[in-house]
Design an enzyme around this catalytic site. Structure first.
Site, short mmCIF file in Angstrom:
data_model
loop_
_atom_site.label_atom_id
_atom_site.label_comp_id
_atom_site.label_asym_id
_atom_site.label_seq_id
_atom_site.Cartn_x
_atom_site.Cartn_y
_atom_site.Cartn_z
N GLY A 62 33.11 38.85 40.19
CA GLY A 62 33.47 40.21 40.93
C GLY A 62 35.02 39.55 42.21
O GLY A 62 35.03 38.63 42.80
N VAL A 95 48.67 26.61 42.18
CA VAL A 95 49.80 26.82 41.49
C VAL A 95 51.01 26.19 42.37
O VAL A 95 52.20 24.78 41.53
CB VAL A 95 50.25 27.78 40.92
N ASP A 109 29.59 38.14 48.34
CA ASP A 109 28.46 38.17 48.89
C ASP A 109 27.98 36.64 49.57
O ASP A 109 27.04 36.37 50.27
CB ASP A 109 27.88 37.35 47.63
N GLN A 140 34.69 48.30 49.44
CA GLN A 140 34.99 46.64 50.19
C GLN A 140 36.03 45.47 49.98
O GLN A 140 35.89 45.20 49.92
CB GLN A 140 33.06 46.17 50.74
P1 ATP Z 1 30.10 37.75 42.33
O1 ATP Z 1 28.90 37.61 42.40
O2 ATP Z 1 31.11 37.37 43.79
O3 ATP Z 1 30.34 38.89 42.07
P2 ATP Z 1 29.78 35.78 40.18
O4 ATP Z 1 30.76 34.48 39.47
O5 ATP Z 1 28.34 35.15 40.51
O6 ATP Z 1 30.80 36.45 41.52
P3 ATP Z 1 28.87 36.74 38.10
O7 ATP Z 1 28.72 37.92 37.07
O8 ATP Z 1 27.46 36.64 37.82
O9 ATP Z 1 29.86 36.84 39.29
O10 ATP Z 1 29.29 35.19 37.04
C1 ATP Z 1 30.67 35.42 36.60
C2 ATP Z 1 30.88 35.33 35.36
O11 ATP Z 1 30.48 33.71 34.85
C3 ATP Z 1 29.96 35.88 33.75
O12 ATP Z 1 30.07 36.92 33.64
C4 ATP Z 1 29.40 35.08 33.25
O13 ATP Z 1 31.31 34.84 31.80
C5 ATP Z 1 29.58 33.60 34.12
N1 ATP Z 1 28.37 32.77 33.86
C6 ATP Z 1 27.76 33.60 34.47
N2 ATP Z 1 26.87 32.70 34.47
C7 ATP Z 1 26.66 32.24 33.59
C8 ATP Z 1 25.72 30.52 32.83
N3 ATP Z 1 24.67 30.91 32.83
N4 ATP Z 1 26.21 29.85 31.82
C9 ATP Z 1 27.36 30.29 31.56
N5 ATP Z 1 27.92 31.43 32.41
C10 ATP Z 1 27.86 31.77 33.00
#
Ligand code: ATP
Length: 323
Positions: free
Chosen positions: A11, A24, A127, A255
């Site tokens: 997100g 960068v 979050d 948000q």
């Molecule tokens: P937010 O919680 O703020 O949305 P986040 O980084 O937790 O951020 P996720 O959608 O859970 O968001 O994860 C982002 C991306 O990370 C996933 O779409 C996937 O490509 C990668 N990812 C998540 N879990 C795994 C995993 N177990 N192994 C490899 N890649 C992963």
């Protein structure tokens, strides 16, 4: 290490642009060749890599979102997807990758580092549920945006003697709801970490009514069992037990897209510079976060195997002040 790529994943969070800019510019200062990967891990699998120079990150610091784009990639969760991503990193001769994102993104970063690719994570999610950083990039802005909406809803609720139920983001973590509840002066906060029934919330609303309040505010985290739609349905059935008429607002993506606060921009700058400093020292496989005002590094293995707890004394405090 001289050729470094950066991506934003999961997100979007306000301050991601400021973090890319910091990475960068700090990298360029150290004569590193900097690259951006578009659309998170999806772009890494597709080989969507662009060169980024100091001038390319001008004018982005004040914008929410991420100009590199973000995505949720199911393919990256598979070994085959990650192998394609690694092939592209080798193709571009990238020697280290910086991953700006939350829990899932850092899990992905860990998977790459586990097979020997140098990765550094930057803690970023609205979050605030990521182990290894007291606060994550984006949470301050998201809290303030939600709070501004809550303040407005309270004004109209008071004018009509109503209760207002506001759902904020937080799939598994009630941090945002709790902070908004404390800062917004909520009668009740509903978070995934504390089990609550619709009857309990209804009782809190009725008690506020009986105490002579001219409004009641309930802040709910979207990931609670008793989320806004569950409570709304329950309140339709118990309409006469509440005192107040209840109006519901789900804030949703409002948000996310805000202008990053000063605090988030400064955090982004510190995280970005620290990530480059670590790469310059040859350090990797860690998350850059902040604890007690100081930059800290936590091994990605530790980040992905621990759950960040919520300080429930703050939940008790919010109850104490709701009288
Ligand atoms: P937010 O919680 O703020 O949305 P986040 O980084 O937790 O951020 P996720 O959608 O859970 O968001 O994860 C982002 C991306 O990370 C996933 O779409 C996937 O490509 C990668 N990812 C998540 N879990 C795994 C995993 N177990 N192994 C490899 N890649 C992963």
């Amino acid at each position: 290490m001289n050729r470094i790529a950066v991506l934003t994943s999961g997100g979007d969070a306000p301050g991601m642009n400021a973090a890319i800019r910091a990475v960068v510019r700090a990298g360029s200062e150290k004569e590193m060749k900097m690259f951006g990967v578009r659309d998170g891990y999806e772009g890494l699998i597709a080989g969507n890599v662009v060169r980024l120079r100091a001038r390319d990150v001008g004018g982005v610091i004040q914008h929410g979102g991420t100009f590199l784009g973000s995505a949720r990639s199911e393919e990256f969760k598979t070994p085959a997807g990650r192998e394609r991503a690694l092939r592209n990193l080798r193709e571009y001769n990238i020697e280290a990758l910086i991953v700006i994102g939350g829990n899932g993104s850092q899990q992905g970063a860990y998977e790459l580092s586990r097979v020997g690719f140098p990765v550094i994570g930057i803690a970023s999610t609205i979050d605030n549920d990521l182990y290894g950083s007291e606060v994550t990039l984006g949470v301050d802005t998201a809290t303030n945006i939600a709070l501004e909406a809550i303040d407005r809803l309270k004004v109209t609720a008071s004018s009509h003697r109503r209760a207002v139920l506001v759902e904020v983001m937080g799939r598994k973590c009630g941090y945002l709801a709790l902070m908004c509840g404390i800062a917004g002066g909520a009668e009740t906060v509903v978070i995934p970490e504390v089990e609550v029934r619709a009857d309990d919330v209804a009782r809190d609303i009725l008690e506020a009514y009986r105490r002579g309040k001219n409004h009641a505010l309930v802040v709910v985290a979207e990931g609670s069992d008793c989320n806004a739609s569950v409570l709304k349905q329950a309140f339709v059935e118990h309409k006469d037990l509440l005192g107040f008429e209840v109006r519901t607002t789900i804030l949703g993506h409002v948000q996310r897209g805000g202008v990053p606060s000063a605090s988030d921009r400064i955090l982004a700058a510190r995280f970005g510079v620290a990530a480059i400093d670590e790469i310059a020292k040859g350090n990797h496989g860690v998350l850059v976060g902040i604890e007690k005002g100081q930059i800290v590094l936590t091994p990605l293995a530790e980040v992905v195997s621990n759950k960040k707890g919520l300080d429930l004394s703050l939940f008790q405090m919010s109850k104490l002040l709701a009288t």
